[in-house]
Design a protein around this motif. Structure first.
Motif, mmCIF file in Angstrom:
data_model
loop_
_atom_site.group_PDB
_atom_site.id
_atom_site.type_symbol
_atom_site.label_atom_id
_atom_site.label_comp_id
_atom_site.label_asym_id
_atom_site.label_seq_id
_atom_site.Cartn_x
_atom_site.Cartn_y
_atom_site.Cartn_z
ATOM 1 N N UNK A 89 -0.902 37.713 -1.207
ATOM 2 C CA UNK A 89 -0.212 38.426 -1.251
ATOM 3 C C UNK A 89 0.717 38.662 -0.197
ATOM 4 N N UNK A 111 5.039 43.242 6.689
ATOM 5 C CA UNK A 111 5.475 43.111 7.936
ATOM 6 C C UNK A 111 6.506 42.223 8.094
ATOM 7 N N UNK A 112 5.783 41.003 7.891
ATOM 8 C CA UNK A 112 6.898 39.769 7.888
ATOM 9 C C UNK A 112 8.053 40.087 7.137
ATOM 10 N N UNK A 165 9.601 42.730 5.940
ATOM 11 C CA UNK A 165 10.665 43.502 6.097
ATOM 12 C C UNK A 165 11.354 43.227 7.504
ATOM 13 N N UNK A 166 10.684 42.505 8.416
ATOM 14 C CA UNK A 166 11.300 41.837 9.596
ATOM 15 C C UNK A 166 12.133 41.066 9.549
ATOM 16 N N UNK A 226 15.313 42.300 7.406
ATOM 17 C CA UNK A 226 15.994 43.215 7.870
ATOM 18 C C UNK A 226 16.436 44.751 7.189
ATOM 19 N N UNK A 275 14.043 46.913 6.144
ATOM 20 C CA UNK A 275 12.792 48.044 6.262
ATOM 21 C C UNK A 275 13.682 49.277 6.005
ATOM 22 N N UNK A 300 14.037 53.202 5.600
ATOM 23 C CA UNK A 300 13.181 54.540 5.760
ATOM 24 C C UNK A 300 13.516 55.597 4.570
ATOM 25 N N UNK A 358 3.751 51.161 -0.377
ATOM 26 C CA UNK A 358 3.045 50.177 0.355
ATOM 27 C C UNK A 358 3.321 48.692 -0.440
ATOM 28 N N UNK A 372 9.103 52.331 5.075
ATOM 29 C CA UNK A 372 8.571 53.514 5.746
ATOM 30 C C UNK A 372 8.728 54.868 5.292
ATOM 31 N N UNK A 373 7.799 55.481 5.137
ATOM 32 C CA UNK A 373 8.181 56.881 4.574
ATOM 33 C C UNK A 373 8.035 57.994 5.539
ATOM 34 N N UNK A 424 20.257 49.864 9.947
ATOM 35 C CA UNK A 424 19.274 50.731 9.886
ATOM 36 C C UNK A 424 19.404 51.777 11.396
ATOM 37 N N UNK A 443 9.870 48.544 16.678
ATOM 38 C CA UNK A 443 9.872 48.050 15.231
ATOM 39 C C UNK A 443 8.481 47.554 14.709
ATOM 40 N N UNK A 459 7.284 46.596 11.953
ATOM 41 C CA UNK A 459 6.965 45.497 11.328
ATOM 42 C C UNK A 459 6.858 44.286 12.142
ATOM 43 N N UNK A 460 7.751 44.285 13.277
ATOM 44 C CA UNK A 460 7.703 43.122 14.472
ATOM 45 C C UNK A 460 6.506 43.160 15.129
ATOM 46 N N UNK A 487 3.373 44.768 14.244
ATOM 47 C CA UNK A 487 2.355 44.398 13.477
ATOM 48 C C UNK A 487 2.166 42.900 13.402
ATOM 49 N N UNK A 488 3.360 42.249 13.008
ATOM 50 C CA UNK A 488 3.409 40.616 12.626
ATOM 51 C C UNK A 488 3.067 40.037 13.738
ATOM 52 N N UNK A 521 -1.420 50.038 7.281
ATOM 53 C CA UNK A 521 -0.962 49.963 5.987
ATOM 54 C C UNK A 521 -2.299 50.851 5.307
#
Lengths: 353, 353
Positions: free
Chosen positions: A57, A61-62, A64-65, A68, A70, A72, A97, A102-103, B7, B59, B61-62, B64-65, B102
């Motif tokens: 799965x 994180x990767x 959306x990084x 670019x 991600x 909100x 998720x 991001x929420x 963003x 960021x 995402x970055x 946590x990655x 998450x």
DNA sequence: GCTGGAAATGGTAGCGGTATCATAACGGCT
DNA sequence: AGCCGTTATGATACCGCTACCATTTCCAGC
């Protein structure tokens, strides 16, 4: 210390593992995952199998990084009908998720609250907005959002507008179906409690009721119609005046569950049994419907699904916009369901058979 | 097309920008952000100022990655008391977006459902679990989680246990305070509707009620106590038998809002006005409390705060564990509040002044 | 002044993906 | 067969941040 093995039950499966397993490049796997075209059907299938086999799965994180994107997303709510909200949240959460967005959840009270919240969204750099009722119905909010250039989606009832997406059920059809159901049970004097007159879906539900009566050869009568405002109290009051008539209705259709619950309370107070003396049905299937007694027969909206889909559509819209392509707003209609519980029966007869 | 400017309101501030602005390396900035030691106070201050000035926000995402520590947290709920759930979700959501973890939301129905859900968590590689009531109270769930080696936190009422963290209010004290309040209003015959006997907080609330009566020199009487199960219907039934006594209580304290709402309905059915003829109060301040009429006087739990704090504690616990250090579970107590609404007044007098 | 060790800081290499462009394979056509 | 425009796939370079280790700075103690 097991370091890089901490997550996901012991071993991390990456896109590279999948790629190696199939014998293609990671890029191809990425394409399959994102459903891009330009992948041979055969390859796609092999990759899909490997994904399944390795139980891979993607790492949000990767993703959306790297991409670019991600986004909100803000969910703005104003009506503190918590039961509705929580189901909405469940759906939104699930989707977010999945999509790795991001929420931000904001509540806005009152008319001036809207402006404040929108200001906040701007400073937060929000990319899109999800609007549940009653905000989804507000032309003022829609206008403000439009001026800010923010894409948004209305979830559960919203006036179809040419430039905003929406997900909802067919309120007219649902009210029509519920009314038909009452008629089929044998009811002829069916009362209706309207919702807030400002709200579009309130009108639709009313029209559905009228249409079903008419179609069945019954004459809609004004004295069978009460005005409510979607609150318990208003349902209570409206039901009271309806039920105190000489020829009282044998069934009451309230255009939401809170009002239906109020109507039940009112009936009880008048010494009427529900459903033996009067059938009462609601709309929405919020938690209120199943927490009162007798539990309410009602129209179920798949709120969670609708929210999930709505968010998905919103994200798609944002992506399309970013790529500079034009976006044609989608209006998605989901199916409703009529949920039979204990508050309805044939007239003059107990439901407990 | 503005690409990398999409963003955060127009421009992306990265850790490098901050570093350049101050004249240090990105690494140092990272250290400041994460509150690590080995940074000179002077440097720390300069970096903090730059972060402020540039309005930088990391960021997620970055982060946590790179740090490989994106925790997956599951929220398992079983009681479909949606109003409670939604406030919980709000708090959890807030915290999770702050902490960049998450979230996975799972509902489990019935006793065998628990096992299924736990299996699922295992395969999903969840790192920790948030438990709202009634699950937070279940020793079975706690035991299973412990055996899986999964840290968890109970939110809102949970039996203090030596190896699990929790956040709750002091149910005993809250029930005590509410009972005192009723006594202060002039009530002497105060009925109580108990909750599900299996649940720990139900007992605590009962004990609080008894203690307050006793302290005021009143004798707790069994015939003033009804057994409920936290459902509307059970509150309705319990209230009915309590209110039909010759010497009926002038006030009824239900140990949650659903039962209090049921009690109000029951009173109405018996032709009693609330609060003129009988005061009825609840517990929790879920949406039910303010959606029925009259709105319920009740004990408010800061559910959202508690959830937020609970998640934070859980994440801390996970981090501590990962670093191999021992973790001493924390039991946090939050303040409750008594919310006066329209369902309570002095005995024999109307509240509408 | 010199040395040594701790404290403060910097350089480098990824984390797991995707954008982008280059390359290879694939037909359809003359 | 040879050519060319698609279509499928691969190589490379990051995204923003942090782990890890190397380096520099600092100051106490001789």
């Amino acid at each position: 210390m097991a370091r890089k093995v901490s997550r996901r039950g012991g071993n991390i499966v990456t896109i590279h593992d999948v790629a190696r397993h199939v014998g293609v490049s990671p890029m191809t796997v990425s394409r399959v995952i994102n459903g891009e075209k330009n992948v041979r059907e055969e390859t796609r299938k092999k990759v899909a199998e490997a994904i399944e086999a390795l139980n891979y799965s993607p790492n949000m994180a990767a993703r959306s990084l790297a991409s670019q994107d991600s986004s909100r997303i803000a969910l703005i709510y104003s009506n503190p009908s918590m039961s509705f909200l929580s189901e909405l949240l469940l759906g939104i959460l699930h989707q977010s998720s999945q999509s790795g967005c991001q929420l931000i959840i904001e509540s806005c009270e009152g008319p001036e609250g809207v402006a404040d919240v929108l200001d906040k969204l701007k400073s937060l750099g929000v990319d899109g907005v999800v609007l549940p009722p009653p905000l989804s119905d507000s032309t003022r909010v829609a206008k403000a959002l439009r001026e800010m250039g923010l894409p948004f989606v209305g979830v559960a009832t919203s006036r179809p507008s040419p430039d905003a997406a929406s997900v909802s059920i067919d309120d007219f059809k649902a009210a029509f179906a519920m009314t038909q159901r009452l008629i089929a049970l044998g009811h002829r004097r069916i009362g209706f409690i309207k919702g807030n007159p400002n709200s579009y879906y309130s009108q639709l539900r009313h029209e559905g009721y009228i249409a079903a009566l008419t179609k069945a050869g019954l004459t809609p009568e004004d004295k069978l119609i009460g005005q409510g405002y979607f609150t318990y109290r208003s349902g209570f009051d409206a039901a009271e005046s309806l039920l105190m008539r000489d020829e009282r209705p044998t069934a009451l259709f309230a255009s939401n569950d809170d009002m239906a619950a109020g109507a039940v309370a009112s009936a009880h107070r008048l010494g009427l049994d529900v459903p033996r003396d009067v059938t009462i049905v609601g709309f929405d299937d919020t938690s209120m419907a199943s927490s009162v007694w007798p539990e309410l027969t009602t129209v179920r909206q798949p709120i969670s699904d609708m929210a999930s889909l709505g968010l998905k559509m919103l994200l798609e819209q944002i992506r399309t916009r970013r790529s500079g392509q034009p976006y044609a707003p989608v209006h998605e209609i989901r199916d409703f369901a009529i949920i039979e519980r204990q508050s309805s029966s044939a007239p003059g007869e107990d439901a407990t058979d």
